[in-house]
Write a protein that holds these residues in place. Structure first.
Motif, mmCIF file in Angstrom:
data_model
loop_
_atom_site.group_PDB
_atom_site.id
_atom_site.type_symbol
_atom_site.label_atom_id
_atom_site.label_comp_id
_atom_site.label_asym_id
_atom_site.label_seq_id
_atom_site.Cartn_x
_atom_site.Cartn_y
_atom_site.Cartn_z
ATOM 1 N N UNK A 512 0.832 -1.202 0.000
ATOM 2 C CA UNK A 512 0.000 0.000 0.000
ATOM 3 C C UNK A 512 0.870 1.257 0.000
ATOM 4 N N UNK A 513 1.943 1.219 0.813
ATOM 5 C CA UNK A 513 2.825 2.378 0.876
ATOM 6 C C UNK A 513 3.494 2.592 -0.470
ATOM 7 N N UNK A 514 3.958 1.499 -1.106
ATOM 8 C CA UNK A 514 4.636 1.613 -2.399
ATOM 9 C C UNK A 514 3.683 2.164 -3.449
ATOM 10 N N UNK A 515 2.434 1.665 -3.434
ATOM 11 C CA UNK A 515 1.428 2.185 -4.363
ATOM 12 C C UNK A 515 1.310 3.698 -4.219
ATOM 13 N N UNK A 516 1.226 4.126 -2.956
ATOM 14 C CA UNK A 516 0.941 5.529 -2.715
ATOM 15 C C UNK A 516 2.089 6.421 -3.165
ATOM 16 N N UNK A 517 3.333 5.992 -2.925
ATOM 17 C CA UNK A 517 4.441 6.900 -3.168
ATOM 18 C C UNK A 517 5.211 6.613 -4.447
ATOM 19 N N UNK A 518 5.113 5.424 -5.022
ATOM 20 C CA UNK A 518 5.911 5.086 -6.198
ATOM 21 C C UNK A 518 5.067 4.805 -7.438
ATOM 22 N N UNK A 519 4.119 3.880 -7.300
ATOM 23 C CA UNK A 519 3.445 3.329 -8.481
ATOM 24 C C UNK A 519 2.080 3.954 -8.701
ATOM 25 N N UNK A 520 1.886 5.169 -8.165
ATOM 26 C CA UNK A 520 0.561 5.766 -8.190
ATOM 27 C C UNK A 520 -0.039 5.762 -9.593
ATOM 28 N N UNK A 521 0.713 6.337 -10.535
ATOM 29 C CA UNK A 521 0.183 6.474 -11.889
ATOM 30 C C UNK A 521 0.041 5.115 -12.561
ATOM 31 N N UNK A 522 1.022 4.241 -12.329
ATOM 32 C CA UNK A 522 1.005 3.008 -13.105
ATOM 33 C C UNK A 522 -0.124 2.078 -12.666
ATOM 34 N N UNK A 523 -0.470 2.067 -11.373
ATOM 35 C CA UNK A 523 -1.557 1.192 -10.945
ATOM 36 C C UNK A 523 -2.853 1.624 -11.603
ATOM 37 N N UNK A 524 -3.068 2.936 -11.677
ATOM 38 C CA UNK A 524 -4.308 3.421 -12.273
ATOM 39 C C UNK A 524 -4.317 3.166 -13.772
ATOM 40 N N UNK A 525 -3.166 3.381 -14.436
ATOM 41 C CA UNK A 525 -3.183 3.305 -15.899
ATOM 42 C C UNK A 525 -3.073 1.869 -16.404
ATOM 43 N N UNK A 526 -2.363 0.992 -15.655
ATOM 44 C CA UNK A 526 -2.131 -0.355 -16.171
ATOM 45 C C UNK A 526 -3.437 -1.046 -16.523
ATOM 46 N N UNK A 527 -4.419 -0.897 -15.655
ATOM 47 C CA UNK A 527 -5.640 -1.659 -15.872
ATOM 48 C C UNK A 527 -6.643 -0.885 -16.713
ATOM 49 N N UNK A 528 -6.200 0.249 -17.253
ATOM 50 C CA UNK A 528 -7.069 0.974 -18.162
ATOM 51 C C UNK A 528 -6.831 0.498 -19.586
ATOM 52 N N UNK A 529 -5.562 0.209 -19.906
ATOM 53 C CA UNK A 529 -5.227 -0.155 -21.273
ATOM 54 C C UNK A 529 -5.542 -1.634 -21.507
ATOM 55 N N UNK A 530 -5.804 -1.945 -22.772
ATOM 56 C CA UNK A 530 -6.059 -3.331 -23.131
ATOM 57 C C UNK A 530 -4.730 -3.989 -23.456
ATOM 58 N N UNK A 531 -4.420 -5.061 -22.753
ATOM 59 C CA UNK A 531 -3.236 -5.836 -23.088
ATOM 60 C C UNK A 531 -3.562 -7.298 -22.865
ATOM 61 N N UNK A 532 -2.610 -8.143 -23.187
ATOM 62 C CA UNK A 532 -2.845 -9.584 -23.094
ATOM 63 C C UNK A 532 -3.159 -9.995 -21.658
ATOM 64 N N UNK A 533 -2.610 -9.239 -20.691
ATOM 65 C CA UNK A 533 -2.859 -9.576 -19.289
ATOM 66 C C UNK A 533 -4.219 -9.056 -18.842
ATOM 67 N N UNK A 534 -4.551 -7.828 -19.248
ATOM 68 C CA UNK A 534 -5.744 -7.212 -18.679
ATOM 69 C C UNK A 534 -7.016 -7.582 -19.430
ATOM 70 N N UNK A 535 -6.880 -8.057 -20.676
ATOM 71 C CA UNK A 535 -8.098 -8.348 -21.441
ATOM 72 C C UNK A 535 -8.989 -9.383 -20.758
ATOM 73 N N UNK A 536 -8.434 -10.528 -20.275
ATOM 74 C CA UNK A 536 -9.319 -11.492 -19.583
ATOM 75 C C UNK A 536 -10.002 -10.873 -18.383
ATOM 76 N N UNK A 537 -9.297 -9.967 -17.679
ATOM 77 C CA UNK A 537 -9.910 -9.355 -16.500
ATOM 78 C C UNK A 537 -11.028 -8.414 -16.915
ATOM 79 N N UNK A 538 -10.739 -7.596 -17.967
ATOM 80 C CA UNK A 538 -11.760 -6.644 -18.398
ATOM 81 C C UNK A 538 -12.997 -7.351 -18.915
#
Lengths: 593, 101
Positions: A512-538
């Protein structure tokens, strides 16, 4: 009649009988009706709370219902049932109080009396389901709450998606309900009784054939999978989010979906001897917990995120039952009921004030809705399992017990799901409360009837673990047939902080701490884009697509072939019915005589 | 012919008349009356069965339930007839053929 039984019967009957009178009270004024409904709900909640001192060994009193078939209405007041009833009664009362403001605006287009009596009927049905040990009576209440769920999902019936969602919930849970009913009838035939405790004795005595017991066990699993939205019948719960948020919070987070878990825990001693039964249950739970937690990462609708979160948490409880951790599963049931009801009510406040369910249009609401913001943080920390919120103790207890019982492979799935839980909770929090404000609407804090239940629930989720000693106090005494143990506050602390699972909690906190201070943008954006990993989830693993393509269209295609049979002429159809009837009689004669 | 054979005959006659009504009548209300007559025959057969089993209590309970359900179905069916009448302007079943699948 003992006083506990009287209170139990009152708690069941007051909401069920009093509910329809909402229509009469509405004649006075709409305000009087609302006050009346809230008072009924609070009376019911108080009655369920006053049941706690009356917890005792089950089977105390029963009343004859059907003489010839020897069916009894038996009131059962052991630790499992009373706490399920308390969750239903108390969260029901808070949700009703919250509804007074939340549902106000619906009155222009929809009948609020319908809303209140169905919600009250649901509360009574859930309490009835919990407080009886007779399977047939339990099934009656099981259907009552199923009907309320269906009716209230379709509450906003002018919206095009509401009615199909209700129908979907009804049909999908029906698949499980049929299994449950078949299981009850098989047990009745095999063990000669409908009372859970008599069936446990009969099974313990070895007088029940393993084949029939296995069939009944499969039926019970089907019933629980349908009602508790486990894989593969979980598809109805995310769609049920078109219901009013109060109803989502009460029915689809805190109460109805617990019925399946409660049923599995209640029938555990009947089927545990089967060997495959606990294994099947634990795997269903673990797989559901994992899959639902991953899907929740990609949803944009705040209520659908919470819906998948509910499915995932129910998976933990089901896995706990399968792994023999009955007390942990019931503890998590109560704890999850509190914090998920809280989260849904917070979501309701946000939706009410910001006017959207879409998290892309929220953002930065923390500044404007301070109480909701803090209450949501409490709920999310409990969901993620951070000490000392109750969710930490209950989830920790499930995983520690599974570790002790040596159920390792499903436990690994559950631990991975815990990290996903942290990720989607953080994402929900950040998209909603932090960052830039993306809505044009002027947002302010919700009115008091809405924030007071939030604060009560936030306090409860923060402090419920203090009551662990009275909660488990009568467990062993009242449930002699079940593998449960007594645990007091000191032991709870000792177990929670010395079991290896505490490392998982620590990693989650670091995450949680790492999300807040390091990966803030990437956590939000990763699951927005369509990719081979996220497509099954979406696409939610294409389960809905599969059902639509294969089952729905397949059945349509199959029955299309019989179109010509439908002449549309009543008399011809009647001829067909009569011919079929005569054929049936001939078959019966040939077989029977 | 003793008493129970008479009762049995009454059951058969009632069901037979009802089925004839269902098959031959084109007036919706008459078809409905046919259904009701069949239901009455079935109810009578339940009383008969209860009498011979020595279970009058259960028979009575079931019969009262059947009568109640019958009343409800009759009410719902009549309301459907009213709707059908508004829709087609008649109470002839031939006019409902548009409903075929």
């Amino acid at each position: 009649m003992q006083s506990g039984t009287l209170i139990a019967i009152l708690a069941i009957l007051i909401p069920i009988v009093g509910g329809p009178f909402c229509y009469l009270v509405e004649k006075i004024s709409s305000r009087a009706r609302t006050v009346y409904a809230v008072l009924l709900a609070f009376a019911t909640g108080a009655l369920t709370l006053s049941l706690i001192p009356h917890i005792r060994q089950a089977n105390a009193e029963s009343f004859l219902w059907i003489r010839g078939l020897n069916v009894n209405v038996s009131i059962c007041l052991d630790s499992f049932s009373v706490y399920v009833a308390v969750v239903a009664g108390c969260i029901g009362a808070l949700a009703m109080l919250y509804s007074t403001r939340y549902m106000e605006e619906a009155e222009h287009d929809y009948s609020l009396s319908r809303y209140y009596w169905q919600a009250l009927l649901f509360i009574g049905g859930m309490i009835g389901l919990a407080l009886t040990s007779n399977l047939l009576v339990m099934y009656v209440f099981w259907e009552v709450i199923g009907f309320c769920s269906y009716a209230l999902i379709g509450y906003y019936y002018h919206q095009p998606e509401a009615v199909p969602a209700g129908t979907k919930a009804f049909i999908v849970t029906r698949l499980g309900d049929i299994g449950f009913l078949a299981g009850i009838l098989i047990l009745w035939f095999a063990a000669g009784s409908l009372n859970v405790f008599e069936i446990i004795d009969a099974v313990g005595g070895g007088s029940v054939s393993p084949l029939l017991l296995g069939l009944a066990g499969a039926g019970f699993i089907a019933g629980a999978v349908g009602k508790s939205a486990q894989f593969p019948l979980h598809v109805w719960l995310p769609d049920a989010m078109v219901a009013p948020t109060t109803i989502t919070s009460l029915i689809h987070a805190a109460c109805l979906v617990n019925a399946g878990v409660y049923l599995l825990a209640r029938s555990y001693p009947i089927f545990v001897g089967l060997g495959w039964w606990p294994v099947a249950v634990v795997w269903i739970g673990a797989v559901t917990a994992f899959l639902a937690a991953t899907i929740a990462l990609t949803e944009w609708d705040i209520k659908r995120v919470l819906a998948y979160s509910t499915i995932s948490q129910l998976g933990y409880m089901v896995a706990a039952v399968g792994g023999g951790a009955l007390m942990a599963s019931q503890f998590h049931l109560v704890s999850h009921g509190i914090f998920k009801a809280l989260l849904f009510l917070c979501a309701g406040a946000i939706i009410h004030m910001a006017g959207t369910k879409n998290m892309r249009e929220m953002g930065g609401l923390g500044k404007y809705m301070k109480i909701t913001h803090i209450c949501s943080i409490f709920g999310l920390l409990s969901l993620v399992g951070i000490p000392v919120w109750t969710g930490f103790f209950s989830k920790d207890m499930i995983m520690a017990n599974l570790l002790e019982n040596g159920v390792i492979a499903p436990l690994v799935l559950l631990i991975i799901a815990t990290f996903f839980t942290a990720a989607y909770s953080w994402r929900l929090y950040w998209l909603t409360f932090r960052g830039k404000k993306r809505t044009k609407v002027k947002v302010r804090e919700a009115p008091y009837p809405m924030t007071v239940p939030l604060m009560v629930l936030a306090l409860a989720t923060f402090l419920f673990w203090i009551f662990i000693t009275p909660y488990t106090g009568k467990m062993v005494l009242s449930l002699p047939q079940y593998p449960v143990s007594h645990i007091n506050l000191a032991e709870l602390f000792h177990h929670s902080f010395t079991s290896p699972i505490i490392w998982v909690t620590l990693l989650v906190a670091i995450l949680l701490v790492v999300f807040t201070f390091r990966w803030r943008a990437s956590v939000v954006s990763t699951f927005r884009d369509v990719s081979i990993v996220t497509l099954p989830l979406q696409r939610a693993y294409w389960v809905d697509t599969f059902y639509n393509r294969i089952i729905v269209r397949g059945l349509f295609g199959f029955w299309q072939r019989f179109r010509r049979v439908q002449t549309g002429d009543l008399n011809y159809n009647n001829v067909g019915i009569v011919i079929g009837f005569i054929a049936l009689i001939i078959i019966l004669f040939v077989w029977g005589i | 012919m003793n008493l129970w054979q008479l009762y049995m005959l009454a059951v058969i006659v009632l069901i037979g008349v009802g089925i004839y009504c269902l098959l031959a009548r084109r007036n919706i209300v008459q078809v409905l009356i046919g259904i009701e007559i069949i239901a009455k025959g079935v109810t009578l057969s339940f009383i008969l069965a209860g009498f011979f089993q020595g279970n009058e209590h259960i028979a009575q309970a079931i019969v009262i339930t059947i009568i109640l359900i019958e009343a409800i179905t009759a009410a719902v069916a009549m309301s459907l007839v009213v709707v059908a009448n508004r829709h087609t302007g008649s109470i002839d079943v031939k006019d409902l053929r548009k409903l075929r699948g």
